[in-house]
Design an enzyme around this catalytic site. Structure first.
Site, short mmCIF file in Angstrom:
data_model
loop_
_atom_site.label_atom_id
_atom_site.label_comp_id
_atom_site.label_asym_id
_atom_site.label_seq_id
_atom_site.Cartn_x
_atom_site.Cartn_y
_atom_site.Cartn_z
N GLU A 82 0.83 -1.22 0.00
CA GLU A 82 0.00 0.00 0.00
C GLU A 82 0.86 1.26 0.00
O GLU A 82 0.52 2.25 -0.64
CB GLU A 82 -0.94 0.01 1.20
CG GLU A 82 -2.04 -1.06 1.14
CD GLU A 82 -1.54 -2.45 1.47
OE1 GLU A 82 -0.41 -2.60 2.00
OE2 GLU A 82 -2.29 -3.42 1.19
N HIS B 104 -11.86 -5.61 8.27
CA HIS B 104 -12.60 -5.39 7.02
C HIS B 104 -13.84 -4.54 7.34
O HIS B 104 -14.87 -4.69 6.70
CB HIS B 104 -13.02 -6.72 6.37
CG HIS B 104 -11.87 -7.59 5.98
ND1 HIS B 104 -11.24 -8.43 6.87
CD2 HIS B 104 -11.21 -7.72 4.79
CE1 HIS B 104 -10.26 -9.06 6.23
NE2 HIS B 104 -10.21 -8.65 4.98
#
Ligand code: TPP
Ligand code: TPP
Ligand code: MG
Ligand code: MG
Lengths: 398, 325, 398, 325
Positions: free
Chosen positions: B60, B130
């Protein structure tokens, strides 16, 4: 050749670029695909008991994976993640350690945990997020953890455990514990910055850590070669960090076992961190949320069936006369029944009491969390039908 | 007009942007020909080639670092972070780099072409990693814009604005609504203004402010309150940074009451910023304390998700409490 | 040797760990320490004009560094950071590029910027944070940047420019611009996660980028060997990423030039990212805030004086008959006078107008910033003596 | 008692902690025998050896990752991040890992032994990247404790508590005061409670809340206000997370007014959290809006530092404005 005194480097006078393929690392294999020992190779010194324990764990994990994928399809659990095809990597390596060694996994190492003795009930409690789950139902299925078994709780953020493993091993070294840490991760996770940090620091501090990269060809849909990395995989990086490195056939339980056993010696006796790259293939989808037909071919999948690590090992065990096909079959059926029974049991166990929602944020819940819990409970009491899992037991204590 | 779900709206915005300028690039983990784990980018490789829509390695900080460089070169870099929960390794590249790029260079360089797309939020059995709603982590960062659409129509128009806005934009997509929210969406290009709150429902008794997926929760709570004769003005903040103080303050000066709701934990969430500013702006008009209805100050728990989640019942109760203070 | 069909890997049957020293990369040198061309080496094809421009830039940077360290000691600027001893690395490499190539530096590459044509006044305006600074006085001294010269503004966070360089180069490739990006960083910064990200992504995307690691032996007080990394420095990592790699003597301007010239060919013509590791030594302290006597010996420092890149190159130029000692001396004095004049001028120029404080946060200042500025200005008007740098001009417009 | 500056107080705390338990490790960039760029760790290698106080490679995410692992092993890991501005590459290891370690494992594992020390704040001509006050970025993170001492005495006692506290603690040291703040400090071991605000000066008209280096600014402003006959109650919040709502609320119920000051930019700073909570807790007592005196919503500018900085004049003006609302 001339040498530079300050840097102790050889001097060359031609501008020769070293090619990216200058260091390609071969793959160590003992057990060939047909279950025989490769010519020139030597089976590890492994007694029958250990060999059968490994095989039995492999079988168990196969069944667990199969059954839980089915359970997810039936809507009984929300998510599952199989290790199909990679059993030799996690189980073979775990078998070469001692129980006091720390295991830090990514999420596809259920085999190592099972080898350590995690029971089928314990697996199920986690998968069903029930109140017996060591993780108190807080994380998604497959996020196992067990302090007693020295298996660090799995967490979803990738690669974070890699520098953590270096730190853990530092503590083990300082404590003169005679133990090491094994750290598993995928070839995808090896792209994260934390990978670089963890390996470089281990190389600087010379700690007893074994980095075990499961290179299974994919990170979800992203193929490793050319899209995850441009070089010869993960192993050359170990060399670049100045670390002892080996690449093994990850589907060959003997190669994995032997490499890990030797790596453990290097780690524990010489404080040499080691990188092992286990070449394998993720035979199932990434998880139950994934459908690999969108990004790879059946042919490719089929080609890998011939390399199945469990079949290969079973063949060897049969050749060796340590198991018969019938015994294997019978064991399989017994384990399957056991798994099904445990599954049924686990799904009847309730979720943790609502009071647990504020526990473990800190060592003890501070005032603001106590207040938030009190407000939440008052709310649940007002609308019990909206919170059916916790309302019935809300005033029953934990 | 076409019926689209939120994912299709996002995909349509990307498609239009890439057709409009061949300097628009879309990339992220698994976003190449596979189309991303949610399929927001599907079809783009086929249409625009594997150099305009592509996979990244799994890193990322690299995705955003790469995107910053690409944007500084004059391209429109649309980077996907697979889940909002995984944006933190890129935190430095966002708050220290993207947000400060123009200022630190005295406008010699900028990354105005950067847009970061990321699904956020709970309600999908995702547990700790999540489910997070990390907008407040970025809201303390001058130089960033933060946008959170509530439905397909808004998502498409706002994403097109975000991509072509001359500032770096964090575009947070409510993944719970990806398929659940369906609505009429123009097929062609249109842009919606960033920085403008949207009055979803006018009312007189209490202002209820939300953003992203939480807006429909607020609406549902307002409906319940209406049964009790309470008239709610429901506002979708739309843009978290820079935010539309005037629209909210004007509403609160009218209603005298404010309930703010967010999915994220209470402490130092964006609702706190709203409350702090509005108590200042509307001090003499407030008839009850500004209420924040937020997630608990704990990580996001899986098995207690229903209890943790800020549902309409909690918002409704807060509305009633505000009225009877 | 047997091959594995799926992985296309050689198979070995012995558990041979590759040693961390398996890949040690030699150092490319042309100009030896005495200023002669090394036997077997070939001086690059460089005309007199270019050679003298390189040398002149070296001289200028030496003077600038010296003078500004002195200016900092006198309290005229708050901070400075010298590139003493590393001039060949930045200038020699910049000289091998075209002006349209993008330069992304760390902070010790003033030589590259000067080579591009940044004027002494422009240097001074930045160093004095005055209103003529392109950066509007917002960053600390040495954080230069200039869009016209394709020199990306320096920023303090280390290694962040590495993946950015990959992204920039991606855009250059897609635009078919025929240009590349050079990205400088220290061997310390190469430990950051962003380094790993940037190099790996460049290798995957095959973009025209040259990664130039200045390995100067230290990251502030931390020695590179054994404390920053455990292996053979940074170069082997390039190979591990599958990238063309070369290690050069960073104090040899010819080796640096030649390696960069060839790297640029690889980058621009073949879209091959390249890693160059330039071995050098940070002869001064890390910055004016640092005192290296706390962590290294005079002997070590002295040993490096014999490798001085400027002296070495001057010797070659003299041997070549392209400059005389007297000419060099005279140039030096002229440059010194110029630097001193520019310094005096720059310190009289005021800081930017207060209105600039809210500019460039966004493309245009949003409402809340306009409000904050108005409040700030009202406050300054109330207490002008407390804000002497901005109060006098507060209502005079920018 | 001895006279110590803030750096010496920090050094003394580290020394005592390392003597107390040989499971205490101290490390960071340049923190080995050199003692760190500010010299907070000087002398520790000589005393405890190069395996207990050491340099790390230059990688913040690695430093905290390593520290998390070491702490999870049962050690006390005291990691230095050289400047608060460089903590962001470690953001994921802090907010997703350290903060959630215990919760996610159901208390099977924890990193309670982790302490992150980092110098923060402006006023030292550091520009963008040597001046930030990033506490609010972490204050949205359940599981972390955040502590910011204002003087040498507090620094030593709080750091000792932080090191042995069974939770991960972010300990932010006001670098402007490293050498500037000097005071009497006990030479031996003592610990100060985390989570307790400290009433620095009692008063009746207005509560002025600050933390870290900003406390002395608040005191100076209070002094000026006293000249005008305004009686300020000055409170040092000390701990940002979990914070002492009761002490602040009680004070505001008494004074009816609150001015909060922080160095960091206004929007979504921790002052916003305080304002949001206190308007709720003290709604009926407030005689004027809660005022936040904060940095501008821009990156930290070098040449306008004086103007940007939240000085006593700005706080003083806010106090007066609060009184005359
Ligand atoms: C920091 C972070 N980014 C992204 C993800 C989402 N994600 C989960 S698994 C995965 C692929 C991992 O691939 P690999 O490391 O090769 O392991 P494998 O699944 O193949 O065993 C991704 C992208 C994540 N969990 N964490
Ligand atoms: C992310 C980050 N961490 C720490 C620092 C503080 N710092 C500035 S320079 C430096 C050392 C850099 O060493 P190296 O990369 O080798 O470059 P050199 O100074 O030797 O040229 C450090 C630690 C920083 N600027 N950014
Ligand atoms: Mg994989
Ligand atoms: Mg260096």
């Amino acid at each position: 050749m001339a040498k530079d005194t300050q840097h102790q480097l050889d001097i060359v006078t031609q501008p020769q670029f070293i090619d990216g393929s200058a260091l390609t690392i071969p793959m160590f294999q003992i057990l060939s695909e047909d279950g025989t020992i490769r010519k020139g190779a030597k089976a590890p010194e492994m007694d029958k008991e250990l060999a059968l324990k490994i095989f039995s764990t492999m079988q168990f994990i196969r069944i667990l994976d199969e059954r839980m994928i089915a359970a997810q399809r039936q809507g009984r659990i929300s998510f599952y993640l199989s290790s199909l095809g990679e059993e030799a990597a996690s189980i073979g390596s775990a078998a070469a350690l001692i129980p006091e060694d720390m295991i830090m996994g990514q999420y596809r190492e259920q085999g190592a945990l099972a080898f350590r003795g995690f029971t089928v009930e314990q697996f199920m409690n986690q998968l069903f997020s029930n109140e017996r789950d060591f993780g108190k139902g807080r994380q998604m299925p497959v996020h196992y953890g067990c302090a007693d078994l020295n298996f660090m709780t799995i967490a979803s953020p990738l690669a974070t455990q890699i520098p953590q493993a270096t730190g853990y091993a530092y503590g083990q070294k300082m404590d003169k514990s005679g133990t090491c840490t094994i750290c598993y991760f995928g070839e995808g996770a090896a792209s994260e910055g934390d990978f670089h940090a963890g390996l470089n620091m281990a190389s600087v501090y010379k700690v007893p850590v074994i980095f075990f990269c499961r290179n299974n060809g994919y990170a979800i849909s992203t193929p490793s070669q050319g899209e995850q990395y441009g070089g010869d995989g993960i192993a050359p990086r170990g060399v670049a960090y100045g670390m002892k490195t080996i690449r093994v056939d990850g589907n060959d339980v003997f190669a994995v076992y032997e490499a890990t056993r030797l790596a453990r010696e290097l780690a524990v006796e010489h404080n040499e961190p080691v990188l092992i790259e286990g070449m394998s293939y993720r035979m199932a989808g990434h998880s139950t949320s994934d459908d690999p037909t969108g990004y790879r071919t059946r042919e490719e999948e089929n080609a890998w069936k011939g390399k199945d690590p469990v079949v290969r090992f079973q063949k060897w065990l049969q050749n060796q006369g340590w198991i018969t096909e019938e015994q294997a079959e019978q064991n399989y059926e017994e384990k399957k029944a056991m798994v099904l029974a445990a599954l049924k049991e686990a799904e009847t166990i309730p979720v943790p009491h609502i009071d647990e929602i504020i526990e473990d944020v800190y060592d003890t819940p501070p005032k603001h969390l106590q207040k938030q819990l009190a407000e939440l409970k008052a709310h649940i009491r007002k609308y019990p039908e909206a919170y059916p899992k916790t309302a019935p037991r809300i005033d029953g204590g934990k | 007009m076409a019926k689209m779900n939120l994912l299709q709206a996002v995909n349509s915005a990307l498609d239009i942007a890439m057709a409009k300028s061949d300097k628009v690039y879309s990339f992220g983990e698994d976003t190449g020909s596979f189309g991303g784990v949610f399929r927001a980018t599907s079809g783009l490789t086929e249409k625009y080639g594997r150099h305009r829509n592509f996979n990244t390695p799994l890193v990322e900080q690299g995705i955003i670092g790469f995107a910053n460089g690409l944007a500084s070169q004059g391209s429109y870099a649309v980077a996907e972070i697979q889940f909002g929960d995984y944006i933190f390794p890129a935190f430095d590249q966002i708050v220290n780099e993207a947000a400060k790029f123009r200022y630190r260079s005295g406008n010699e360089f900028n990354v105005g072409g950067l847009t970061i797309r990321t699904p956020y939020g709970g309600g999908i059995s995702g547990g700790h990693y999540h489910s997070q709603s990390p907008e407040a982590y970025f809201a303390h960062t001058p130089g960033m814009k933060i946008v959170m659409p509530r439905n397909p129509y808004m998502a498409k128009g706002l994403l097109l604005s975000a991509i072509f806005d001359p500032n770096p934009v964090l575009f947070m997509e409510p993944k719970r609504l990806y398929r659940a929210a369906v609505g009429e969406v123009p097929e062609g290009e249109y842009m919606l203004e960033l920085g403008k709150a949207d009055i979803v429902q006018e009312g007189t008794d209490v202002t209820v402010l939300a953003w992203g997926a939480q807006v429909e929760i607020a609406e549902k709570a307002a409906e319940m309150a209406a049964q009790d004769g309470i008239s709610c003005e429901v506002i979708d903040l739309v843009t978290i940074l820079p935010w539309d103080v005037d629209t909210v303050a004007e509403s609160v000066r009218k209603t005298g009451r404010l309930v703010v709701t967010q999915e994220a934990p209470l402490t130092n969430g964006f609702a706190s910023e709203v409350a702090a500013t509005i108590q200042e702006e509307c001090f003499l008009y407030l008839e009850s304390p500004i209420a924040r209805v937020c997630g608990l100050d704990t990580p996001y728990p899986l098995s207690h998700e229903k209890e943790y989640f800020v549902d309409h019942l909690k918002v409704y109760e807060a509305i009633k409490a505000s009225m009877t203070y």
